[in-house]
Each structure stands twice: as C-alpha cells, then as structure tokens.
Design an enzyme around this catalytic site. Sequence first.
Site, PDB file in Angstrom:
ATOM      1  N   LEU A  97       0.818  -1.215   0.000  1.00  0.00           N
ATOM      2  CA  LEU A  97       0.000   0.000   0.000  1.00  0.00           C
ATOM      3  C   LEU A  97       0.853   1.267   0.000  1.00  0.00           C
ATOM      4  O   LEU A  97       0.669   2.165   0.827  1.00  0.00           O
ATOM      5  CB  LEU A  97      -0.944  -0.029   1.205  1.00  0.00           C
ATOM      6  N   HIS A  98       1.762   1.364  -0.957  1.00  0.00           N
ATOM      7  CA  HIS A  98       2.631   2.538  -1.017  1.00  0.00           C
ATOM      8  C   HIS A  98       1.821   3.840  -1.056  1.00  0.00           C
ATOM      9  O   HIS A  98       1.881   4.658  -0.142  1.00  0.00           O
ATOM     10  CB  HIS A  98       3.517   2.479  -2.270  1.00  0.00           C
ATOM     11  N   ASP A  99       1.101   4.063  -2.141  1.00  0.00           N
ATOM     12  CA  ASP A  99       0.421   5.342  -2.340  1.00  0.00           C
ATOM     13  C   ASP A  99      -0.724   5.590  -1.356  1.00  0.00           C
ATOM     14  O   ASP A  99      -0.933   6.744  -0.948  1.00  0.00           O
ATOM     15  CB  ASP A  99      -0.081   5.449  -3.773  1.00  0.00           C
TER      16      ASP A  99
END
Length: 323
Positions: free
Chosen positions: A246-248
């Site tokens: 879930l980077h962004d």
Amino acid sequence: MLRLVVDTDTGIDDALALMLLASLPDVEVVAVTTTHGNCTTEASTANARFVLDGCGLGHVPVTGGLSAPLVGELSVAWFVHGHDGLGDCGVAPPPAPPAPAGATAVEALLDLAAREPGELHLLALGPLTNLGAALRVDPDVLAAFRSVTVMGGAGPRLGPGDPDATLGVGDPNTYHDPEAARLVAAAPGAPVTLVGVDVTISTVGDAAHLARLEAADTPHGRLAAQISRYYVDFYERSSGTRALTLHDPVAALVAAGRSGAIGATFVEGRAVVEGPAGEERCVLAPLEPGHRTTRALAGCDAEAVAEAMTTALEHPLPTRPVG
C-alpha cells in the site's frame, strides 16, 4: 474541508489512493495532474479520469503532464502495474492524447498555486517531473501550498553495512526523474513530507484483507479487486508472500491528515538526492544551517492502513455536491 491537489502516475496503488481519498468526506480532491512512472503520462491521464469517474468525482479536472523526465530517458514500471497501468485486466481506457504545450500539468500547478496561495495541499504520488518543471518557472511555487506530501524517499542516508530498508526496491519515484527530485528537495520554503519506500514496502494488506477485497460489492471495490491481482502477483513473485502493498495509500492518508489514525511517526532532516545513475535515492541527511527541514515518515501501523483501505473499498462512497 481539506482541499487537495494530486499529481499521479496512475498505476494500481495510485488508483487505490484515489479511491481512498474519495471515501473521506472531509477531503476535497480539487484537481488531478498526471505524470509518467508506473505507465506513460498519457495512460496515466486516461486512468485517472476513469478512476475518478468511477468514484463519483467526474467534476474533478484532470490535466496531463510532461511525457518524459526533465533529464534522461523515459522508463515505466509495466512489470509492476501492467502495460496499461491498471493491471492489463481489460478495464483501462485508451491512452489520452498528450497535453498541448502551454496547457500541461505544469501550468495547472502554477495556476492553482497563484490562484489559491496557502489554501491547497499537494500530494505527489509519482515521479516529480511536473513539480520540478514548475519550480524551474517559479522557484517558490511549492511554498504556495499549505503542505506537500511526496510518495518517495528511502529513509535516512545509509552508512557502510547498513541494511536497505526498501528491501531492494530502492526509490523509484526519485530514480525515474532524479533531476526533478533534486529541485523539489532544494526548493525553498516548501513544507515537504516524504513518505518513503523504506516504510511503505512493509505496509501491506494480508490474506484476510485480500479476501475482503475480493468480496467487496461496491463498484469501486470490484474495480480495485480486478486491477490489484496483477500487482499482488508481482509482489508475490518478488517476496514470496501474497499481500497488497500500500505505497500510495499511505501517502494519501498522511496528506489527508490521518497521520494520527495510522500511528504515523516522523523524523526530520535535510533532503538530498544521492546514488549512481539509475539508482538515485532521496534520503534524509543531517540538518545544516541554511537548508530547509524536511519531514519523513519513520513508521506507521500497517494494520490501520490496510483496514482504512479495505473499509473504503467495502462501503459506498459519500455523495458529494458539485460546484
């Protein structure tokens, strides 16, 4: 109401971040500008329009950005996001035409900063090409935003023998356009927060969250499930674990004022771009007199992030007034 401008290279986790922002009733997405990185800028523009329309945000303007980095050759992460940026699952629209000269994301960012100084927050989810180009025109443009959150960075500067907290991923949004990252790192007055890969690489939704995603019965939840499969497959091949990275969405939650809700902690330092060509990283170095202080995410509660993302996909989106 927190009013947010999003600059994005609309791949899979960018799409998830836009869906997450659309679920927050106290956040208004004012405008979206697009860049390259996960896919071409033209694919990113079309993908952003498609995702926003599917989230009831058809009134939000989308402006295409520059099609190549300020210096160097274009490279795109098709192996992570698919050739179309949305997982090659058949839902992505055809790429948009390139933005006409003089009416690109660069001009849109400059105009937004000039029209509403001190009123808008800026979230940059991709390479910083548009921001860097805007700084070449107006070196103070980022200081006109109330805050600037950048999905990028790789944590503190590594010393000899220090482990790489990015697990070998590095800092893609920097090395796709290191010149732009250098301009942003050195920009005067800009209140910049880095949300780095050193933290987000371990911020994942586990098997239980993936099962809930597949069972989601909202239009945006079903879309998220479709596009995420390619992305999850990539990370399973890379790490051996099937999870949703879930980077962004982490950067979106920080920009949206949800740092407390996700247990975010921060450190401060001086942002610098270092490393050999093709492997550049934006890292925090010790503060020095005369340099801007940059804040960087040091940690967060991965379960809280995954729960926020999954819940947003499971529930209907709020109805928003237009105009």
